[in-house]
Design an enzyme around this catalytic site. Structure first.
Site: not given
Ligand SMILES: CC(C)(COP(=O)(O)OP(=O)(O)OC[C@H]1O[C@@H](n2cnc3c(N)ncnc32)[C@H](O)[C@@H]1OP(=O)(O)O)[C@@H](O)C(=O)NCCC(=O)NCCS
Length: 323
Positions: A113, A250, A280
């Site tokens: 990224c 980004h 993204n």
């Molecule tokens: C991926 C991201 C959006 C997840 O959000 P979060 O608040 O951290 O969520 P969590 O991973 O803690 O998951 C919370 C719950 O949502 C659920 N969940 C995950 N993806 C889901 C989706 N697409 N739809 C619905 N529920 C979802 C999980 O299973 C979890 O359920 P549980 O509590 O029953 O286990 C967040 O961590 C993020 O933005 N990370 C950075 C990712 C990124 O930008 N990467 C690229 C960098 S270049």
């Protein structure tokens, strides 16, 4: 002093738009969850015949048109991508050939990224070192082809697309009032490589593999790494957040963008956000966002623009430039 000045910009997106509602029928997710956690509302997904090279070529042609140049005017093509058409040759040479360019050189850079930041930094070094006069820097990706479409924690986040700029050597005074790239800051730390990676490759599994991510771990590091390279850009140039006209981050996640801007004291009105439209798109996200904001008249000639990214590796970096 030679500066690398933006002479043109362009972008290209696949034909197919996939909304959050469309994804609800593929995995157990909801529009509400995706919007609340990421700010993403839709993304573009490459269809048959659309590849990193075809999207990159279209973005390159748009940038050449915008600059009033042809491929004959370029010395170098740098393509930032993690989704090449083939393992080799570099997709940059494929694009070079598609543009009818048979002189100069073309190569890919791979920093996931942060790829566009690494590409612009490399182009700037070539230009300031006198090795090139006009460099086409492209960020192009088809991340949809690396996604595990059964994994709701990753497949909702990414999209496909391409953006490009042309950097041109122009004489500057060496002060911050010059147009062009004023400073670049690059970082990487492979200790974090397993937090965001693809579980395949030619030298390990012999397969392409799928994207794997510990989302919470990435999130935890993102704001700190982004503010590190932005503060380094301010320190290198003696500028502050108040001097900025635009932050073009980004586009991974609205919460990361807002959190970084807030920590740096950059008002949200000065932040270009396109993650809602594109998702993204990895190395393509910054040039896609630049294309939107320069086309709609927000970014104007002479504006001070800060680019930043963080991604797999981890890699992270910033570019401060006067448009
Ligand atoms: C991926 C991201 C959006 C997840 O959000 P979060 O608040 O951290 O969520 P969590 O991973 O803690 O998951 C919370 C719950 O949502 C659920 N969940 C995950 N993806 C889901 C989706 N697409 N739809 C619905 N529920 C979802 C999980 O299973 C979890 O359920 P549980 O509590 O029953 O286990 C967040 O961590 C993020 O933005 N990370 C950075 C990712 C990124 O930008 N990467 C690229 C960098 S270049």
């Amino acid at each position: 002093m030679i500066r690398s000045v933006v002479r043109g910009f362009g972008a290209a997106l696949p034909k197919q738009v996939v909304t959050n509602a469309d994804l609800e029928s593929r995995v157990d997710t909801s529009d509400e969850w995706i919007v609340q956690r990421t700010g993403i509302r839709q993304r573009y997904i490459a269809g048959e015949g659309e590849t990193t090279a075809s999207l990159g070529e279209a973005a390159a042609r748009a940038a050449l048109d915008n600059a009033g140049l042809t491929a004959a005017d370029l010395d170098l093509i740098i393509l930032a991508t993690s989704t090449p058409d083939n393992t080799f040759p570099a997709t940059a040479v494929n694009i070079q050939n598609r543009l009818g360019m048979h002189h100069g050189a073309a190569f890919d850079v791979q920093a996931v990224c942060s790829g566009f930041i690494f590409g612009v930094t490399t182009a700037d070094a070539y230009i300031r070192g006198g090795l090139a006069k006009r460099v086409l820097v492209i960020g192009a990706e088809t991340f949809s082809r690396l996604l595990d479409w059964t994994d709701r924690t990753t497949c909702v986040l990414f999209g496909d697309g391409a953006g490009a700029i042309i950097l041109e050597a122009q004489e500057g005074t060496g002060s911050n009032s010059d147009r062009g790239v004023l400073t670049t800051q690059l970082r990487s730390d492979g200790a974090h490589r397993e937090k965001l990676y693809v579980d395949g490759g030619p030298s390990t599994t012999g397969t392409v593999g799928h994207l794997r991510m510990e989302g919470r771990e990435v999130f935890k590091h993102a704001v700190g790494m982004i503010t590190d390279v932005i503060e380094a850009a301010f320190a290198a140039t003696g500028t502050t957040a108040d001097d900025l006209d635009w932050l073009v981050p980004h586009q991974a996640n609205r919460r990361i963008i807002d959190g970084s801007a807030k920590k740096l004291g950059i008002p949200l009105e000065k932040v270009v956000v396109t993650v809602d439209l594109h998702g993204n798109t990895s190395a393509a996200s910054i040039p896609l966002a630049l294309n939107v904001a320069a086309s709609d008249g927000r970014i104007k000639k002479g504006d001070l623009v800060l680019l930043e990214a963080m991604g797999g590796g981890f890699t992270w970096g910033s570019v401060l430039l006067r448009w």
